[in-house]
Structures are given as structure tokens and as C-alpha cells.
Design an enzyme around this catalytic site. Structure first.
Site, PDB file in Angstrom:
ATOM      1  CB  SER A  27      34.997 -32.512 -27.741  1.00 33.29           C
ATOM      2  OG  SER A  27      35.769 -31.630 -26.947  1.00 33.29           O
ATOM      3  CG  HIS A  43      38.177 -35.086 -29.723  1.00 30.76           C
ATOM      4  ND1 HIS A  43      39.068 -35.432 -30.717  1.00 30.76           N
ATOM      5  CD2 HIS A  43      38.273 -33.743 -29.585  1.00 30.76           C
ATOM      6  CE1 HIS A  43      39.672 -34.357 -31.176  1.00 30.76           C
ATOM      7  NE2 HIS A  43      39.210 -33.300 -30.497  1.00 30.76           N
ATOM      8  CG  ASP A  96      39.359 -30.688 -27.880  1.00 30.55           C
ATOM      9  OD1 ASP A  96      39.969 -30.934 -28.925  1.00 30.55           O
ATOM     10  OD2 ASP A  96      38.111 -30.768 -27.771  1.00 30.55           O
ATOM     11  CG  MET A 135      42.900 -26.087 -26.058  1.00 25.91           C
ATOM     12  SD  MET A 135      41.451 -25.028 -25.981  1.00 25.91           S
ATOM     13  CE  MET A 135      40.301 -25.995 -26.966  1.00 25.91           C
ATOM     14  CG  HIS A 162      42.729 -31.885 -31.190  1.00 23.60           C
ATOM     15  ND1 HIS A 162      41.609 -31.125 -31.465  1.00 23.60           N
ATOM     16  CD2 HIS A 162      43.729 -31.363 -31.958  1.00 23.60           C
ATOM     17  CE1 HIS A 162      41.912 -30.204 -32.345  1.00 23.60           C
ATOM     18  NE2 HIS A 162      43.199 -30.313 -32.657  1.00 23.60           N
ATOM     19  CG  MET A 186      44.283 -27.660 -30.563  1.00 23.00           C
ATOM     20  SD  MET A 186      42.594 -27.250 -30.132  1.00 23.00           S
ATOM     21  CE  MET A 186      42.215 -28.629 -29.040  1.00 23.00           C
ATOM     22  CG  MET A 212      41.193 -28.110 -36.593  1.00 26.04           C
ATOM     23  SD  MET A 212      40.409 -29.022 -35.242  1.00 26.04           S
ATOM     24  CE  MET A 212      39.352 -27.766 -34.493  1.00 26.04           C
ATOM     25  CG  PHE A 227      37.374 -20.459 -27.585  1.00 24.91           C
ATOM     26  CD1 PHE A 227      37.387 -20.263 -26.209  1.00 24.91           C
ATOM     27  CD2 PHE A 227      38.300 -19.795 -28.371  1.00 24.91           C
ATOM     28  CE1 PHE A 227      38.310 -19.402 -25.630  1.00 24.91           C
ATOM     29  CE2 PHE A 227      39.232 -18.929 -27.800  1.00 24.91           C
ATOM     30  CZ  PHE A 227      39.236 -18.737 -26.420  1.00 24.91           C
ATOM     31  N   GLY A 228      35.056 -24.337 -27.874  1.00 23.15           N
ATOM     32  CA  GLY A 228      33.865 -25.067 -28.278  1.00 23.15           C
ATOM     33  C   GLY A 228      32.757 -24.085 -28.627  1.00 23.15           C
ATOM     34  CG  ASP A 234      37.487 -31.025 -33.212  1.00 26.27           C
ATOM     35  OD1 ASP A 234      36.461 -30.600 -32.657  1.00 26.27           O
ATOM     36  OD2 ASP A 234      38.590 -31.130 -32.637  1.00 26.27           O
TER      37      ASP A 234
END
Ligand code: DX5
Ligand code: ZN
Length: 234
Positions: free
Chosen positions: A23, A48, A50, A52, A81, A83, A152, A158-159, A190
């Protein structure tokens, strides 16, 4: 490296092989291009990405412009991905920016079948994701319509969070259903994936491992982290 326009690259990967999908959320954004090139050179399989919106999850990340800027740097599949509360608004922008797979959340506000068909219409492969507290039985009837299910293993947003061990039984249940029905669907995980949890999710039945912190913020360096992950796939 020349970018191929073939958007089916992720769905055509074997469901019986293990793939590493770092990611880029955990990369150094001040030198994102460098991190992307280093990761690809070290032998990862998928990027990947992300996305958001500050609404579906309490954080913001990047938009299609960044994806478009990265696209010429890599020929690997871009796995986006979303979100987002309203993923429908952003399917075309991300497909046009170079996504190969687009995953949306079952819990988002848009109609699920319409969202699947909209992604399909762009030529991208289709992923559906569920948050840790969503029961797998809610998405199981949809699995014959998608190429990938993203389980998930942390609350999205958040990572760097801790892996939720209670998700192992969910991976098992989804794996059992996919096998029973002979479906051709990747099982992706993930959140909180490191060498230890990575081994456990592979044993549980997942075949695409998303990892951010344990790759891009690994004390032993990016290349070594990727090398160690690759050994899990043997
Ligand atoms: C969380 C994101 C993840 C996350 C993974 O909302 O979907 O991809 O960045 O990061 P780590 O591996 O740090 O948990
Ligand atoms: Zn993600």
C-alpha cells in the site's frame, strides 16, 4: 517501462498463487516515484492504492491526479481501494487515471449492484470490501459477481494499526464458500499485515496480501522487507 492498457491483468492472475500488494499510503510522499520504482524493482506483484474521502473514513489520502502521475512509472496492476461514501462518482476518474482493479466498500451508500456494473463497464476488474464488523454472510451472495473480495483486517482509515485476529475465521468462511462454489475470486487482506500475520492469513486462505507499514516503513529497508515477504509465498 511502457504501461500496457490491458485492464484485466489482476483478474487474470492465478487464484492459487500468493501476491504481495504494498500500500503506497505508507510510502514517503515526498519521494513517491522513487518508492514506487524501488518496490517494483524489488519484485512486488501489485500496487495497492488507498483512496479516502474524509467521510466514509476519518482520513484523506490522494485523488486520481496522483494515480495518473504514477501510471507511466509502472506496468504492474494498480489496485485502487475506494474508501468513499459514494464510490460511483469516482469509478470513471480512477479507471481513466490507470486503475486496473477497483474495490469499493459494501458499506458505502451507493447501490451495490450498480456499483459493480459501473466498475465492470470501465474494463477494470471488480473488488468488494467489507469492514471488520460486517458479517461475511452479507457479501457472500455477491461473490459470484466480483473478481476479488477484500477482507479488512483493521478498521479502514489509517495505516499502522494492529491486525484483528478475529478476522481469521472470516477469511476461512469466505475461502470455504469460494471453494465450495468453485468461484474464481481473489481473497485479499488489508491492515496490520507483517511476516507473522501474513503467514497466518495465507494459511487461512487469502492470496493477495496488502501491506503498508511493514514494507515502506520497515527498519531493514524496502528491498529486504519485500524479499522476506516473498519467502512466505514459497
Ligand atoms: C487502511 C488501508 C490499508 C493500510 C494498510 O485503511 O486500506 O491499505 O494502509 O496499512 P498497514 O499495512 O500499515 O496496516
Ligand atoms: Zn487498502
Amino acid at each position: 517501462m511502457k504501461y500496457s492498457q490491458d485492464k484485466r491483468r489482476l483478474s487474470s492472475l492465478s487464484k492459487d498463487s500468493i501476491y504481495l500488494a504494498p500500500s503506497i499510503l505508507a510510502a514517503d510522499f515526498s519521494s513517491l516515484a522513487k518508492d514506487v520504482i524501488s518496490a517494483e524493482t524489488a519484485g512486488i506483484d501489485i500496487f495497492h492504492i488507498d483512496i479516502m474521502d474524509g467521510h466514509f473514513v476519518p482520513n484523506l489520502s490522494i485523488g486520481p491526479g496522483v494515480v495518473q502521475s504514477l501510471r507511466p512509472l509502472s506496468n504492474l496492476p494498480f489496485d485502487v481501494h475506494l474508501m468513499l461514501t459514494n464510490p460511483l462518482n469516482f469509478i470513471k476518474p480512477f479507471a481513466d487515471a490507470g486503475a486496473d482493479n477497483i474495490t469499493f466498500h459494501y458499506e458505502s451508500d451507493d447501490a451495490v449492484i450498480e456499483t459493480i456494473e459501473s466498475i465492470r463497464g470501465t474494463g477494470c476488474s471488480v473488488g468488494i470490501s467489507l469492514k471488520p464488523d460486517t458479517d461475511e454472510n452479507e457479501i457472500i451472495p455477491l461473490l459470484n459477481r466480483v473478481d476479488l473480495v477484500l477482507i479488512m483486517t483493521v478498521e479502514p482509515g489509517f495505516g499502522g494499526q494492529k491486525f484483528r485476529y478475529d478476522m481469521i475465521s472470516k477469511i476461512n468462511a469466505i475461502r470455504d464458500y469460494i471453494h465450495k462454489e468453485h468461484l474464481n475470486v481473489h481473497i485479499q487482506v488489508d491492515g496490520g499485515i507483517d511476516l507473522d500475520t501474513g503467514k497466518q492469513v495465507i494459511e487461512a486462505g487469502s492470496n493477495i496480501l496488502v501491506a503498508g507499514t511493514s514494507i515502506f516503513k520497515n527498519d531493514s529497508g524496502l528491498e529486504n522487507a519485500i524479499f522476506e515477504f516473498q519467502k512466505l509465498a514459497l
